[in-house]
Enzyme design. Structure first.
Site, PDB file in Angstrom:
ATOM      1  N   ASP A 279      11.415  11.774  51.870  1.00 58.87           N
ATOM      2  CA  ASP A 279      10.455  12.838  51.700  1.00 58.87           C
ATOM      3  C   ASP A 279      11.192  14.504  50.162  1.00 58.87           C
ATOM      4  O   ASP A 279      12.071  15.096  51.550  1.00 58.87           O
ATOM      5  CB  ASP A 279       8.952  13.489  52.254  1.00 58.87           C
ATOM      6  CG  ASP A 279       8.211  14.484  51.380  1.00 58.87           C
ATOM      7  OD1 ASP A 279       7.231  13.375  50.660  1.00 58.87           O
ATOM      8  OD2 ASP A 279       8.220  14.997  52.091  1.00 58.87           O
ATOM      9  N   ILE A 280      10.699  14.161  49.497  1.00 64.27           N
ATOM     10  CA  ILE A 280      11.639  15.467  48.481  1.00 64.27           C
ATOM     11  C   ILE A 280      10.944  16.945  49.735  1.00 64.27           C
ATOM     12  O   ILE A 280       9.564  17.299  49.826  1.00 64.27           O
ATOM     13  CB  ILE A 280      11.525  16.292  47.359  1.00 64.27           C
ATOM     14  CG1 ILE A 280      11.668  14.910  46.763  1.00 64.27           C
ATOM     15  CG2 ILE A 280      12.400  16.745  47.152  1.00 64.27           C
ATOM     16  CD1 ILE A 280      12.194  14.374  45.041  1.00 64.27           C
ATOM     17  N   GLU A 323       6.884  12.202  45.747  1.00 60.24           N
ATOM     18  CA  GLU A 323       8.058  12.753  45.860  1.00 60.24           C
ATOM     19  C   GLU A 323       8.747  11.808  47.266  1.00 60.24           C
ATOM     20  O   GLU A 323       9.546  12.317  47.728  1.00 60.24           O
ATOM     21  CB  GLU A 323       8.202  14.227  45.920  1.00 60.24           C
ATOM     22  CG  GLU A 323       7.504  14.889  47.753  1.00 60.24           C
ATOM     23  CD  GLU A 323       5.494  14.758  47.359  1.00 60.24           C
ATOM     24  OE1 GLU A 323       5.399  14.981  48.657  1.00 60.24           O
ATOM     25  OE2 GLU A 323       5.894  13.830  46.634  1.00 60.24           O
TER      26      GLU A 323
END
Length: 417
Positions: A279-280, A323
């Site tokens: 996950d960003i 994301e």
């Protein structure tokens, strides 16, 4: 067949057809030579048969005419006789008959035959150079002699065989004399016209074959080009169905199918299967601050960086959604942790500015890893659940880090795949 294949096949096809034409044309020329010499040999044997018939009858008598004067070379009291009903008759011996037949045949077909000897006693038996060579060959034991030669500047197929004296012939040379022979000469023009006609038909046939082959090749090329376009279009549609348009990574649909297939394979062979959920960090804040266009560019840049670490056919990185990214790899828990850490460092090392991140001036990622040895009492959804729980731990433990799922005992290191 690729374009290069067609480019090679066309000259190869023309070479094959051309070679076949050349071989058959040369074979026909050789066959024509055999026919010419066989025809000459047949003439020779016919002459022998007629001479034998004449000799068996002690010669024949025919009326004396302007076309049939008495034989000037015949020295016998019976050369001419008077018959009360037909008048004066002259004796036609085998040699004189042969001479008259030669004149008739030459005027009719152009074929020449000639009685000759190395030391002729009569002018009409004089040898030419070819006949002299042939007679020497016969004298040295050859049963026949044949070759292509000129007579007066005109090409002939020439044949000679020995002439032995006929029995019951008082005017013939002594028996056993092999210094005499009969030469038979077939005009080459008679055979050349036959060969030229045959070769012309061969040429037309091979041109037709070559053209038909080229048409077939071009039709096959056109058909395959259309098929390739359809296949390429279908493949593109299929790729689009399983490809994320923004990051060009496999999408969630492909990821789900891939995970099920690899789960079954790992269960069959008994090796561990690992997963990374990625996950960003603070991506919503990134979008809110820089806009969705920059957010899309950020996703593409992160995907490009992560994709560099996947080359094996049994490994996959896909865009899971938003994301989030997901990795499936056939490795043990230690190896997957090391891979996740390398990926985290790679993204951080991009130094992609993130103005609203609470933990760094640059874009970072959080990762959760999990490993299972697939068994019948487990489901691939368990692996996804464990990796997602590990990601949750990484995000709530400060982000920009890798967390392992700790709810089960670690797997043994992978030894075989």
């Amino acid at each position: 067949m690729k374009d290069a294949g067609f480019a090679v096949f066309i000259p190869l096809w023309l070479l094959i057809v051309g070679s076949a034409y050349y071989y058959q044309a040369e074979d026909d020329k050789q066959y024509a030579d055999k026919i010419a010499y066989k025809q000459a040999e047949m003439f020779f044997h016919h002459i022998l048969l007629m001479r034998e018939w004449n000799a068996r009858h002690g010669g024949v008598y025919a009326p004396v005419t302007a076309q049939n004067p008495p034989d000037p070379n015949l020295q016998t009291n019976e050369s001419t006789i008077i018959a009360s009903d037909v008048g004066e008759l002259t004796l036609i011996a085998p040699g004189y008959m042969t001479q008259q037949l030669a004149e008739l045949e030459h005027g009719h077909s152009g074929i020449q035959f000639h009685i000759t000897r190395l030391e002729p006693s009569l002018p009409e038996n004089t040898v030419d150079e070819w006949e002299r060579t042939a007679l020497h060959a016969l004298q040295n034991g050859r049963s026949e002699y044949k070759s292509l030669s000129d007579i007066g500047g005109v090409a002939y197929y020439r044949y000679m065989a020995p002439l032995e004296s006929e029995q019951n012939c008082s005017t013939c040379p002594p028996a056993g004399n092999l210094r005499s022979g009969i030469s038979v000469s077939i005009p080459a023009a008679n055979i050349d016209s036959f060969v030229a006609d045959r070769i012309e038909r061969l040429k037309r046939a091979h041109l037709l074959i070559a053209a038909a082959g080229l048409v077939a090749v071009l039709f096959a090329y056109w058909t395959q080009s259309r098929l390739n376009k359809r296949l390429h279009k279908a493949k593109s549609h299929l790729q689009l169905a399983y490809l994320d348009a923004l990051t060009l990574l496999p999408n969630r649909r492909y990821y789900d199918a891939f995970l099920r297939k690899e789960w079954k394979r790992a269960a069959r062979h008994g090796y561990p299967l690992s997963m990374i959920m990625i996950d960003i960090d603070f991506f919503k804040a990134y979008n809110d601050s820089l806009g969705h266009a920059e957010g899309d560019q950020c996703l593409r840049t992160v995907a490009k960086t992560l994709r560099r670490f996947f080359r094996r056919s049994g490994d996959l990185i896909a865009r899971y959604g938003g994301e989030e990214f997901c990795v499936v790899a056939a490795c043990d828990n230690e190896q997957i942790y090391q891979l996740a850490e390398v990926m985290r460092q790679a993204v951080e090392s991009m130094h992609l500015p993130h103005p609203d991140s609470k933990i760094s001036a640059y874009v970072t990622i959080s990762l959760g890893v999990a490993t299972l040895i697939p068994k019948e009492d487990r489901n691939c959804a368990d692996l996804m659940l464990y990796a997602d729980q590990a990601l949750y731990t990484a995000k709530h433990s400060g982000r920009n880090q890798v967390a392992k799922y700790a709810g089960y005992e670690p797997c043994k290191p992978l030894t075989t795949q």
